[in-house]
Design a protein around this motif. Structure first.
Motif, mmCIF file in Angstrom:
data_model
loop_
_atom_site.group_PDB
_atom_site.id
_atom_site.type_symbol
_atom_site.label_atom_id
_atom_site.label_comp_id
_atom_site.label_asym_id
_atom_site.label_seq_id
_atom_site.Cartn_x
_atom_site.Cartn_y
_atom_site.Cartn_z
ATOM 1 N N PHE A 16 -23.422 20.398 -26.593
ATOM 2 C CA PHE A 16 -22.091 21.037 -27.368
ATOM 3 C C PHE A 16 -21.578 20.801 -27.967
ATOM 4 N N ALA A 17 -20.256 21.003 -27.452
ATOM 5 C CA ALA A 17 -18.811 22.205 -27.793
ATOM 6 C C ALA A 17 -19.298 23.545 -27.494
ATOM 7 N N GLY A 18 -20.376 23.856 -26.712
ATOM 8 C CA GLY A 18 -20.966 24.921 -26.627
ATOM 9 C C GLY A 18 -21.838 25.962 -27.546
ATOM 10 N N LEU A 19 -21.958 24.723 -28.043
ATOM 11 C CA LEU A 19 -22.972 25.377 -29.441
ATOM 12 C C LEU A 19 -24.872 24.966 -29.503
ATOM 13 N N ILE A 20 -25.428 24.488 -29.101
ATOM 14 C CA ILE A 20 -26.578 23.685 -29.373
ATOM 15 C C ILE A 20 -26.651 22.301 -28.523
ATOM 16 N N GLY A 21 -27.274 22.267 -27.828
ATOM 17 C CA GLY A 21 -28.324 21.160 -27.241
ATOM 18 C C GLY A 21 -28.002 19.951 -27.527
ATOM 19 N N THR A 22 -28.858 18.875 -27.251
ATOM 20 C CA THR A 22 -29.040 17.647 -28.097
ATOM 21 C C THR A 22 -29.242 16.725 -27.313
ATOM 22 N N SER A 23 -29.952 16.707 -26.249
ATOM 23 C CA SER A 23 -31.055 16.212 -25.326
ATOM 24 C C SER A 23 -31.824 16.777 -25.351
ATOM 25 N N GLY A 24 -33.227 16.173 -24.655
ATOM 26 C CA GLY A 24 -34.363 17.293 -23.648
ATOM 27 C C GLY A 24 -35.812 16.886 -25.162
ATOM 28 N N PHE A 25 -35.324 16.371 -26.133
ATOM 29 C CA PHE A 25 -37.029 16.737 -27.405
ATOM 30 C C PHE A 25 -37.588 15.630 -26.134
ATOM 31 N N MET A 26 -38.633 16.381 -27.025
ATOM 32 C CA MET A 26 -40.175 16.033 -26.111
ATOM 33 C C MET A 26 -39.942 16.317 -24.938
ATOM 34 N N MET A 27 -39.249 17.048 -24.532
ATOM 35 C CA MET A 27 -38.408 16.778 -22.476
ATOM 36 C C MET A 27 -38.254 15.581 -21.923
ATOM 37 N N GLY A 28 -37.447 14.388 -22.756
ATOM 38 C CA GLY A 28 -37.189 12.949 -22.338
ATOM 39 C C GLY A 28 -35.829 13.595 -22.694
ATOM 40 N N GLY A 29 -35.203 11.874 -22.174
ATOM 41 C CA GLY A 29 -33.327 12.380 -22.053
ATOM 42 C C GLY A 29 -32.391 13.101 -21.276
ATOM 43 N N ASP A 30 -31.893 12.929 -21.280
ATOM 44 C CA ASP A 30 -30.416 13.461 -20.385
ATOM 45 C C ASP A 30 -30.915 14.714 -19.930
ATOM 46 N N LEU A 31 -31.396 15.243 -18.875
ATOM 47 C CA LEU A 31 -31.798 16.451 -18.418
ATOM 48 C C LEU A 31 -30.858 16.770 -17.097
ATOM 49 N N THR A 32 -30.184 15.942 -16.565
ATOM 50 C CA THR A 32 -29.549 15.931 -15.125
ATOM 51 C C THR A 32 -29.296 17.244 -14.561
ATOM 52 N N HIS A 33 -28.236 18.042 -15.769
ATOM 53 C CA HIS A 33 -27.851 19.334 -15.744
ATOM 54 C C HIS A 33 -28.785 20.301 -15.004
ATOM 55 N N ILE A 34 -29.567 19.994 -15.881
ATOM 56 C CA ILE A 34 -30.134 21.359 -15.079
ATOM 57 C C ILE A 34 -30.886 21.461 -13.874
ATOM 58 N N LYS A 35 -29.810 21.894 -13.070
ATOM 59 C CA LYS A 35 -30.742 22.207 -11.388
ATOM 60 C C LYS A 35 -31.200 23.216 -10.813
ATOM 61 N N LEU A 36 -32.280 22.614 -10.948
ATOM 62 C CA LEU A 36 -33.127 23.851 -10.592
ATOM 63 C C LEU A 36 -34.064 23.523 -8.704
ATOM 64 N N SER A 37 -35.113 24.291 -8.161
ATOM 65 C CA SER A 37 -35.593 23.737 -7.540
ATOM 66 C C SER A 37 -36.858 23.288 -7.448
ATOM 67 N N ILE A 38 -37.505 23.405 -9.171
ATOM 68 C CA ILE A 38 -38.782 23.495 -9.682
ATOM 69 C C ILE A 38 -38.404 22.256 -10.647
ATOM 70 N N SER A 39 -39.490 21.885 -10.943
ATOM 71 C CA SER A 39 -39.344 20.912 -11.906
ATOM 72 C C SER A 39 -38.761 20.639 -13.731
ATOM 73 N N ASN A 40 -38.827 19.715 -14.521
ATOM 74 C CA ASN A 40 -38.447 20.381 -16.231
ATOM 75 C C ASN A 40 -39.792 20.795 -15.945
ATOM 76 N N ASP A 41 -40.384 20.454 -16.195
ATOM 77 C CA ASP A 41 -41.762 20.489 -17.188
ATOM 78 C C ASP A 41 -41.937 22.156 -16.173
ATOM 79 N N THR A 42 -41.873 22.773 -15.102
ATOM 80 C CA THR A 42 -42.023 24.043 -14.738
ATOM 81 C C THR A 42 -41.125 25.035 -15.402
ATOM 82 N N TYR A 43 -39.835 24.669 -15.289
ATOM 83 C CA TYR A 43 -39.157 25.582 -15.934
ATOM 84 C C TYR A 43 -39.115 25.644 -17.728
ATOM 85 N N TRP A 44 -39.654 24.311 -18.412
ATOM 86 C CA TRP A 44 -40.082 24.667 -19.790
ATOM 87 C C TRP A 44 -41.472 25.740 -19.940
ATOM 88 N N LEU A 45 -42.443 25.479 -18.830
ATOM 89 C CA LEU A 45 -43.596 26.108 -19.361
ATOM 90 C C LEU A 45 -42.892 27.710 -19.172
#
Length: 430
Positions: free
Chosen positions: A73-102
């Motif tokens: 949001f406006a380059g200032l803060i994230g607005t999705s991914g609370f408890m690893m839910g919501g829209d995280l499609t912008h994270i484009k990695l070869s690993i899962s979001n769970d692995t990235y969170w760890l």
């Protein structure tokens, strides 16, 4: 099994293993800080580290990760991914979001551990829990979003910070400085005329083992930031990490021999750590020789920074600001001077340091980002402790500090015989 699936599996194993290496650094922090403080406060250090791991991980899961890596949001803060839910499609990695969170969770725990040492021996345990929530839930995630997240405004300007000299160490060091100033020095640290008194460390062998564990974990910290087991720069990152740490320690040995006529053990321990902090931003993007230069500068600068704080009557028992704040700043700025074009090809165009024909642009962006991160960390930590202090005293009572936080706060000494503990228990009940 196709090649992409195999590569993804290897990347997952690599990131999980390096995350575990970073989490092991908490053992290093615990031993280092317990060795640097007095014996009567060793348990309190261990308990603060457990707060870092437990509360830090939970808070980062519920809100911190979302603020840091959620949809921008406006380059200032994230607005999705609370408890690893919501829209995280912008994270484009070869690993899962769970692995990235760890992996990112291991980073946030390291940040709060930097502050822990600066307030050792006199902070109220309940106040520290509340501050841990503030740091892991808001202060660090927002700064991290600015630099590392997709759409973050400092990252969009071109700021580079590969593994966190600025985002983790300069931020943590500035926060540690604010906390140490707010809470004030330990009783007896300074005489009435402001002269610092020596508070001998309780166990330097223990502190040195802690430093070696941190050194080991740093290979995961830096090399793991590739987020890929097949990245060709892993070996180079490990080499620059090793050389900077060795240079920081060696320069500190020689400098303290010249300045104090003897090699100062606590300074040498912190000198190697300073070298590690300094190379964290540019470990992938500078040459081996430059890594040695950065480490040497950080090792010597740490000594001067330690002396300067004491001259200003700021009590930082483990040297958190000198090691992390000063060396992190040096590392972030060094990239603006020494970033090597062929090593930065994978992150876009125009990433050349001043000494490699890149002009002043990268150095300017690095300086701007560093100042913003430092001001944010210092200011928000000051505000956090102001608010906490309205409800819970940030500092323990004089009697509790004199007795020691191990007995006063946690009801158990770090080192005792069975008979001593029985007598202590009787005394507490009477």
């Amino acid at each position: 099994m196709d090649i992409s699936t195999l590569a993804s599996g290897l990347d997952t194993i690599w990131v999980v293993l390096t995350a575990a290496m970073i989490l092991l650094m908490e053992g290093g922090f615990a031993l280092l800080e317990a060795g640097f403080v007095r014996q009567k406060n060793a348990v309190s250090i261990i308990m603060k580290v457990f707060v870092d791991i437990t509360f830090g991980a939970l808070v980062f899961y519920f809100i911190g990760f979302a603020f840091m890596y959620g949809k921008d949001f406006a380059g200032l803060i994230g607005t999705s991914g609370f408890m690893m839910g919501g829209d995280l499609t912008h994270i484009k990695l070869s690993i899962s979001n769970d692995t990235y969170w760890l992996f990112q969770c291991a980073f946030v725990i390291a940040v709060i551990s930097i502050v822990s040492g600066a307030v050792a021996e006199r902070i109220n345990f309940r106040a520290y829990i509340l501050y841990t929530i503030a740091m892991t839930g808001l202060i660090y995630p927002v700064a991290g979003h600015w630099v590392w997240s997709v759409g973050g405004w400092l990252g969009s300007l071109g700021m580079i910070d590969f593994a966190g000299s600025a985002v983790i160490h300069a931020l943590g060091g500035a926060s540690a400085l604010a906390a140490a100033i707010f809470i004030g020095p330990r009783i007896g640290k300074f005489s009435e005329n402001g002269t610092p008194n020596i508070v001998p460390p309780s166990n330097l062998p223990l502190a040195s083992v802690g430093a070696f564990i941190l050194w080991f974990g740093w290979f995961g910290f830096n090399s793991g930031s590739t987020l890929s087991a097949t990245n060709g720069s892993i070996g180079h990152i490990a080499v620059t990490t090793m050389l900077a740490a060795a240079s920081g320690g060696a320069s500190c040995i020689l400098f303290t021999m010249f300045r104090y006529r003897k090699a100062d053990p606590p300074m040498v321990i912190n000198g190697s750590l300073a070298g590690l902090v300094g190379i964290t931003a540019g470990c992938a993007f500078v040459s081996d020789i430059v890594a040695i230069v950065i480490g040497a500068i950080c090792g010597i600068a740490m000594v001067f920074a330690t002396e300067f704080l004491e001259s200003k009557r700021v009590d930082d028992p483990v040297g958190a600001f000198a090691v992390h704040g000063v060396s992190g700043s040096i590392g972030a700025l060094a990239l603006g001077l020494f970033a090597k074009p062929e090593l930065t090809e994978g992150i876009g165009q125009g990433y050349s340091g001043l000494f490699y024909g890149g002009g002043w642009s990268l150095l300017g962006v690095q300086a701007l980002g560093l100042i913003i991160v430092i001001v944010w960390g210092f200011g928000m930590t000051w505000i956090a402790f102001k608010l906490i202090n309205l409800f819970i005293p940030a500092r323990v009572s004089r009697d509790e500090e004199l007795v020691g936080l191990d007995v006063g706060t946690h009801g158990v000494p770090a080192y005792s015989q069975d008979d001593d503990f029985i007598e202590l228990t009787k005394l507490k009940k009477s």
